[in-house]
Design a protein around this motif. Sequence first.
Motif, PDB file in Angstrom:
ATOM      1  N   LYS A 261      33.155 -14.284  -7.736  1.00  0.00           N
ATOM      2  CA  LYS A 261      32.795 -14.650  -6.364  1.00  0.00           C
ATOM      3  C   LYS A 261      32.296 -16.085  -6.214  1.00  0.00           C
ATOM      4  O   LYS A 261      31.583 -16.391  -5.271  1.00  0.00           O
ATOM      5  CB  LYS A 261      31.733 -13.680  -5.852  1.00  0.00           C
TER       6      LYS A 261
ATOM      7  N   SER B 145      36.585 -10.674  -6.897  1.00  0.00           N
ATOM      8  CA  SER B 145      35.915  -9.427  -7.227  1.00  0.00           C
ATOM      9  C   SER B 145      34.880  -9.720  -8.300  1.00  0.00           C
ATOM     10  O   SER B 145      35.120 -10.494  -9.219  1.00  0.00           O
ATOM     11  CB  SER B 145      36.917  -8.408  -7.738  1.00  0.00           C
ATOM     12  N   LYS B 146      33.768  -9.073  -8.197  1.00  0.00           N
ATOM     13  CA  LYS B 146      32.695  -9.316  -9.151  1.00  0.00           C
ATOM     14  C   LYS B 146      33.069  -8.822 -10.546  1.00  0.00           C
ATOM     15  O   LYS B 146      32.620  -9.374 -11.541  1.00  0.00           O
ATOM     16  CB  LYS B 146      31.422  -8.635  -8.660  1.00  0.00           C
TER      17      LYS B 146
ATOM     18  N   ARG C  68      42.148 -13.024  -5.033  1.00  0.00           N
ATOM     19  CA  ARG C  68      41.337 -11.813  -4.952  1.00  0.00           C
ATOM     20  C   ARG C  68      40.016 -12.099  -5.638  1.00  0.00           C
ATOM     21  O   ARG C  68      39.981 -12.375  -6.832  1.00  0.00           O
ATOM     22  CB  ARG C  68      42.077 -10.655  -5.622  1.00  0.00           C
TER      23      ARG C  68
ATOM     24  N   LEU D 189      36.577  -7.232 -11.486  1.00  0.00           N
ATOM     25  CA  LEU D 189      37.973  -7.088 -11.867  1.00  0.00           C
ATOM     26  C   LEU D 189      38.492  -8.189 -12.767  1.00  0.00           C
ATOM     27  O   LEU D 189      39.406  -7.980 -13.541  1.00  0.00           O
ATOM     28  CB  LEU D 189      38.867  -7.027 -10.624  1.00  0.00           C
TER      29      LEU D 189
ATOM     30  N   THR E 242      42.882 -13.303  -9.709  1.00  0.00           N
ATOM     31  CA  THR E 242      41.613 -12.602  -9.570  1.00  0.00           C
ATOM     32  C   THR E 242      40.517 -13.431 -10.225  1.00  0.00           C
ATOM     33  O   THR E 242      40.619 -13.783 -11.391  1.00  0.00           O
ATOM     34  CB  THR E 242      41.682 -11.215 -10.228  1.00  0.00           C
TER      35      THR E 242
END
Length: 76
Positions: free
Chosen positions: A32, A58-59, A56, A61, A29
């Motif tokens: 971006k 995500s901004k 993944r 997570l 994770t």
Amino acid sequence: MRSRDGKVATRFFRKVLKATHPQTPRVITVDKNAAYPGAVEALKGDETLTAKTELRQSKYLNNIIEQPHRNIKRLT
């Protein structure tokens, strides 16, 4: 994505993955940043990462503690 950013991201992932881990990561994770997908694909291409490893983006997570309005942030 500038090529320099991709090279830096690839070098960062190689350094992290070189450390001893009990297993290869299932999911990575990240934020971006546009350099990460290319870096992960390069690592999959030379088999540093398995093809099953999911990226993944995500901004929030990847760094929950840094969110300014979370209860844990107020407590610490």
